[in-house]
Design an enzyme around this catalytic site. Structure first.
Site, short mmCIF file in Angstrom:
data_model
loop_
_atom_site.label_atom_id
_atom_site.label_comp_id
_atom_site.label_asym_id
_atom_site.label_seq_id
_atom_site.Cartn_x
_atom_site.Cartn_y
_atom_site.Cartn_z
N LYS A 208 38.55 51.61 27.71
CA LYS A 208 37.38 51.38 27.18
C LYS A 208 35.93 52.47 27.03
O LYS A 208 35.35 52.99 26.52
CB LYS A 208 37.80 50.17 27.28
CG LYS A 208 35.99 49.29 26.31
CD LYS A 208 35.51 48.22 26.52
CE LYS A 208 34.59 47.97 26.48
NZ LYS A 208 34.10 45.95 26.75
N GLU A 214 39.93 56.08 38.20
CA GLU A 214 41.86 56.11 37.94
C GLU A 214 42.35 56.48 36.46
O GLU A 214 43.28 57.68 36.58
CB GLU A 214 42.72 54.66 38.29
CG GLU A 214 41.74 53.62 39.39
CD GLU A 214 40.61 52.94 39.08
OE1 GLU A 214 39.90 53.52 38.37
OE2 GLU A 214 40.11 51.90 40.37
N GLY A 268 37.76 44.65 27.93
CA GLY A 268 38.97 45.02 28.99
C GLY A 268 39.74 43.89 28.56
O GLY A 268 41.41 44.21 28.50
N ARG A 269 39.88 42.95 29.32
CA ARG A 269 40.62 41.52 29.61
C ARG A 269 40.96 41.23 28.66
O ARG A 269 42.41 39.94 28.41
CB ARG A 269 40.50 41.17 30.52
CG ARG A 269 39.22 40.08 30.55
CD ARG A 269 38.46 39.48 31.84
NE ARG A 269 37.36 38.80 31.83
CZ ARG A 269 36.55 39.99 32.04
NH1 ARG A 269 36.18 40.49 32.69
NH2 ARG A 269 34.93 39.19 32.02
N GLU A 354 38.68 37.42 36.73
CA GLU A 354 37.48 38.39 35.65
C GLU A 354 36.38 37.60 35.29
O GLU A 354 35.38 37.94 35.33
CB GLU A 354 37.82 40.00 35.88
CG GLU A 354 37.21 40.99 35.36
CD GLU A 354 38.06 42.49 35.67
OE1 GLU A 354 38.03 42.96 36.34
OE2 GLU A 354 38.14 42.72 34.61
N HIS A 385 62.90 30.66 45.73
CA HIS A 385 63.52 31.08 46.59
C HIS A 385 62.42 32.25 47.94
O HIS A 385 62.77 32.39 48.41
CB HIS A 385 64.68 32.16 46.15
CG HIS A 385 66.11 31.31 45.93
ND1 HIS A 385 66.71 30.86 46.19
CD2 HIS A 385 66.29 30.94 44.50
CE1 HIS A 385 67.75 30.16 44.91
NE2 HIS A 385 66.83 30.16 43.74
N LYS A 494 33.09 50.03 43.11
CA LYS A 494 33.42 51.25 41.90
C LYS A 494 31.91 52.62 42.90
O LYS A 494 32.59 53.62 43.47
CB LYS A 494 33.11 51.31 40.74
CG LYS A 494 34.12 50.67 40.30
CD LYS A 494 33.89 50.49 38.98
CE LYS A 494 34.63 49.68 37.82
NZ LYS A 494 34.31 49.77 35.81
O1 F6P Z 1 38.27 46.24 37.01
C1 F6P Z 1 36.90 46.40 35.87
C2 F6P Z 1 37.51 47.04 34.31
O2 F6P Z 1 35.84 47.02 34.11
C3 F6P Z 1 38.41 45.94 33.79
O3 F6P Z 1 37.18 44.59 32.95
C4 F6P Z 1 38.51 46.80 32.67
O4 F6P Z 1 39.86 46.59 32.11
C5 F6P Z 1 39.19 48.27 33.24
O5 F6P Z 1 38.48 47.86 34.69
C6 F6P Z 1 39.80 49.19 33.08
O6 F6P Z 1 38.01 49.65 32.36
P1 F6P Z 1 38.18 50.88 31.04
O7 F6P Z 1 39.48 50.30 30.22
O8 F6P Z 1 36.59 51.28 31.02
O9 F6P Z 1 38.72 52.48 32.62
#
Ligand code: F6P
Length: 528
Positions: A208, A214, A268-269, A354, A385, A494
């Protein structure tokens, strides 16, 4: 303050009574209990049933919960969400994931722009792109058709599409194979790339914000890998970006020839109904995405149109509040009896924790009650199990959502009856337990579960299940008075990780590091 309302006070008193009653007694006392506490949702080509009768609820509890929903203004808040009001107050944004599955005839205006129109434009361009890749008109830089997709993203930009891929790839016979890279652990991306031929691989980079470390790191590693195979000039042809900010990807040196928009008002979620699902749209075709969104839309309509007492996400949300805030259950387990849903628990962890893992309300006052439970789970029967022992006889009571399907996805489904028999048996054992002369063998029972069943695991029912949980989370957030659509708690980690990364690069901790981190950092630098 919700805890000062008359319904809350009633619920607290009823919570005390609940300690004296048992599920066995409640079933014995009312032959209609199962029927009365079960809700139905017809999806046209499928259906969903939600059986709440094995929750520790009575008619009085249900009435008080419904009164609570009124006192928490669930209906008017829901209407505000659907109308595009800026309900995500800390970020000054609407939370408009419902616009992503609204019909093209609907209009939702944000800042003078009809967002539904924009959504349908992006959906059309996703469908065109998917068709182009599937019929081999859009190919890689060396002219080879794409056979594989690697989705790069984390959090909502990974969990949603990965869940959908896992859930549907058995039945929908994908034209391309999808793999997901999320963690910054270099072992993950290295392992995935080893199994791919760059010339036939399409990379979908979802972020987003396009500022997520990452995703930036993995995108760069993958672009170097592509360069080695197709040359620098060919890289863009293999890459699609899904973002609110595609220009940030470009500024970060990421090459891409295809780009699909999402909007600031898509959390995002909550982004599984957006272009974040591009990898699956390409793999399965856009009709499957239409079906998925139609399942979500039908739940949206049910949520808006159905009276609260018959409204599945409303009842799911209110019962979660009952379990968490009144009965004090600290965790919530989710156990789908379907290997295809093995990613459902991690998906719901992000969605629920979240969204509602907050201790301050949207008016900045401290909450006066417990909020999000710890959400965890696994699939049945494997969980039987592994951890179910603790749920049956442990000292903590854990409400469980059990999820199953009438039809199997398997070509030869002889074992499916056994799978479902086990799910029913677990709910029975949790609720009714068993006496024994030997205390260690006795099963206490009286342990709550909700049974959600769908006719089959299809694109449509999957979309519907996800939307049920999205709206349940919303209802809980309304009652607790919190903003379910921001996530400030993620930010500090972060920032600190960035600072520590710089110190690792410099080969020494800074003088203001705490003693423990400083010691760990030095040990790491010495041993790496
Ligand atoms: O974990 C925090 C967060 O902001 C989530 O809400 C989101 O889904 C994820 O990081 C990834 O964010 P982006 O889509 O901006 O890379």
């Amino acid at each position: 303050m919700i805890t000062t309302t008359s319904s809350w006070k009633k619920l607290v008193a009823l919570g005390k009574d609940a300690q004296q009653s048992t599920l066995s007694g409640l079933f014995l006392g009312d032959a209609q209990r199962a029927v009365k506490n079960t809700l139905h949702l017809n999806l046209g080509s499928g259906s969903i049933i939600a059986d709440f009768s094995k929750q520790n609820i009575t008619p009085e509890v249900v009435d008080a919960l419904l009164e609570l929903a009124q006192e928490a203004s669930v209906s008017s808040r829901r209407d505000a969400m659907f109308a595009g009001a800026p309900i995500n107050t800390s970020e000054g944004q609407p939370a408009l994931h419902v616009a992503l599955r609204a019909p093209s005839t609907q209009k939702i205006v944000v800042d003078g722009i009809d967002v539904v129109k924009e959504v349908h434009e992006v959906r059309r361009s996703m469908a065109d792109f998917a068709t182009g890749v599937r019929n081999r008109k859009i190919v890689g830089a060396t002219g080879k058709p794409f056979t594989h997709i690697i989705n790069v993203g984390i959090g909502g930009s990974d969990l949603g599409p990965a869940l959908v891929w896992n859930a549907l790839s058995q039945t929908l016979k994908p034209s391309l194979q999808c793999t997901f890279v999320s963690n910054i652990d270099p072992v993950e991306v290295e392992k995935v790339l080893e199994g791919h031929d760059a010339q036939c691989t399409l990379i979908v980079m979802c972020s987003k914000t396009f500022s997520t470390t990452e995703t930036l790191s993995n995108s760069r590693i993958i672009q170097r890998w592509l360069t080695a195979s197709v040359g620098e000039a060919g890289v863009a042809q293999h890459c699609a970006v899904v973002s609110v900010e595609p220009q940030r990807a470009a500024a970060a040196g990421i090459a891409f020839a295809h780009s699909f928009n999402i909007w600031p008002w898509v959390g995002g979620r909550y982004s599984v109904s957006s272009a974040v699902n591009l990898a699956n749209v390409v793999a399965f075709g856009s009709e499957a995405f239409d079906d998925f969104l139609s399942g979500m839309r039908q739940v949206d309509e049910h949520f808006v149109e159905t009276p609260l007492a018959k409204n599945i996400p409303v009842m799911m949300g209110l019962i979660s509040v009952w379990n968490r805030s009144i009965l004090g259950r600290e965790t919530q387990a989710v156990v789908p009896y379907s290997t295809a849903l093995s990613l459902f628990a991690p998906y719901l962890q992000q969605l629920i924790m979240e969204s509602n893992g907050k201790q301050v309300r949207s008016d900045n006052a401290a909450v006066a009650t417990q909020t999000s439970p710890v959400v965890w789970g696994g699939i049945g029967t494997n969980s039987q199990h592994a951890f179910m022992q603790m749920l049956h006889q442990g000292t903590s009571v854990v409400p469980v959502d059990l999820i199953g399907f009438a039809k199997t996805q398997a070509a030869n489904g002889v074992a499916h009856d056994s799978l479902i028999a086990n799910m029913f048996a677990q709910a029975q054992a949790l609720a009714f337990g068993a006496e024994s002369n030997e205390p260690q063998r006795a099963m206490p029972g009286n342990r709550a579960s909700t049974m959600l069943m769908a006719s089959e695991l299809s694109a449509q029912t999957l979309g519907a299940l996800i939307a049920l949980y999205e709206h349940s989370v919303f209802v809980q957030g309304c009652v607790w008075g919190i903003n379910s659509f921001d996530q400030w708690g993620v930010e500090l980690g972060k920032q600190l990780a960035q600072k520590i990364s710089q110190q690792i690069a410099q080969g020494a901790p800074s003088s203001d590091q705490d003693a423990s981190t400083s010691q760990l950092l030095q040990w790491y630098l010495k041993h790496q």
